[in-house]
Design a protein around this motif. Structure first.
Motif, PDB file in Angstrom:
ATOM      1  N   UNK A  23       0.837  -1.200   0.000  1.00 50.05           N
ATOM      2  CA  UNK A  23       0.000   0.000   0.000  1.00 50.05           C
ATOM      3  C   UNK A  23       0.869   1.247   0.000  1.00 50.05           C
ATOM      4  N   UNK A  24       0.364   2.310  -0.598  1.00 52.70           N
ATOM      5  CA  UNK A  24       0.997   3.624  -0.507  1.00 52.70           C
ATOM      6  C   UNK A  24       0.148   4.462   0.433  1.00 52.70           C
ATOM      7  N   UNK A  25       0.780   4.953   1.487  1.00 54.78           N
ATOM      8  CA  UNK A  25       0.099   5.771   2.488  1.00 54.78           C
ATOM      9  C   UNK A  25       0.657   7.185   2.383  1.00 54.78           C
ATOM     10  N   UNK A  26      -0.216   8.138   2.097  1.00 58.88           N
ATOM     11  CA  UNK A  26       0.199   9.533   2.006  1.00 58.88           C
ATOM     12  C   UNK A  26      -0.147  10.242   3.308  1.00 58.88           C
ATOM     13  N   UNK A  27       0.881  10.879   3.905  1.00 56.92           N
ATOM     14  CA  UNK A  27       0.712  11.635   5.144  1.00 56.92           C
ATOM     15  C   UNK A  27       1.036  13.086   4.848  1.00 56.92           C
ATOM     16  N   UNK A  28       0.101  13.977   5.175  1.00 52.39           N
ATOM     17  CA  UNK A  28       0.320  15.409   4.958  1.00 52.39           C
ATOM     18  C   UNK A  28       0.903  16.033   6.208  1.00 52.39           C
ATOM     19  N   UNK A  29       1.999  16.755   6.017  1.00 55.45           N
ATOM     20  CA  UNK A  29       2.685  17.447   7.105  1.00 55.45           C
ATOM     21  C   UNK A  29       2.891  18.892   6.678  1.00 55.45           C
TER      22      UNK A  29
END
Length: 68
Positions: A23-29
């Motif tokens: 899976x590709x997990x995108x986290x916004x920071x």
């Protein structure tokens, strides 16, 4: 939980895209997206969903620098 890695960046999960095994997990920071590739099993075990708070933990032996 305590962890030895110093690069712990807290953000919000924006998306979880499952593939065949990974899976590709995108986290916004702070307006920047960090993408992690992890197993589908890890996504299920952690119950990752968009909108959830999460940490990007970066542990690397090498850091590359680039300029334009």
């Amino acid at each position: 939980m305590k962890i030895s890695a110093r690069n712990q960046i807290k953000g919000i999960i924006k998306s979880v895209t499952k593939g065949q095994t990974t899976s590709h997990v995108q986290i916004e920071v702070g307006g920047t997206i960090i993408t992690a590739s992890i197993t589908n099993e890890a996504v299920d075990d952690l119950k990752l969903t968009p909108g959830q708070s999460a940490y990007a933990v970066i542990k690397a032996s090498d850091v590359m620098v680039a300029v334009d």
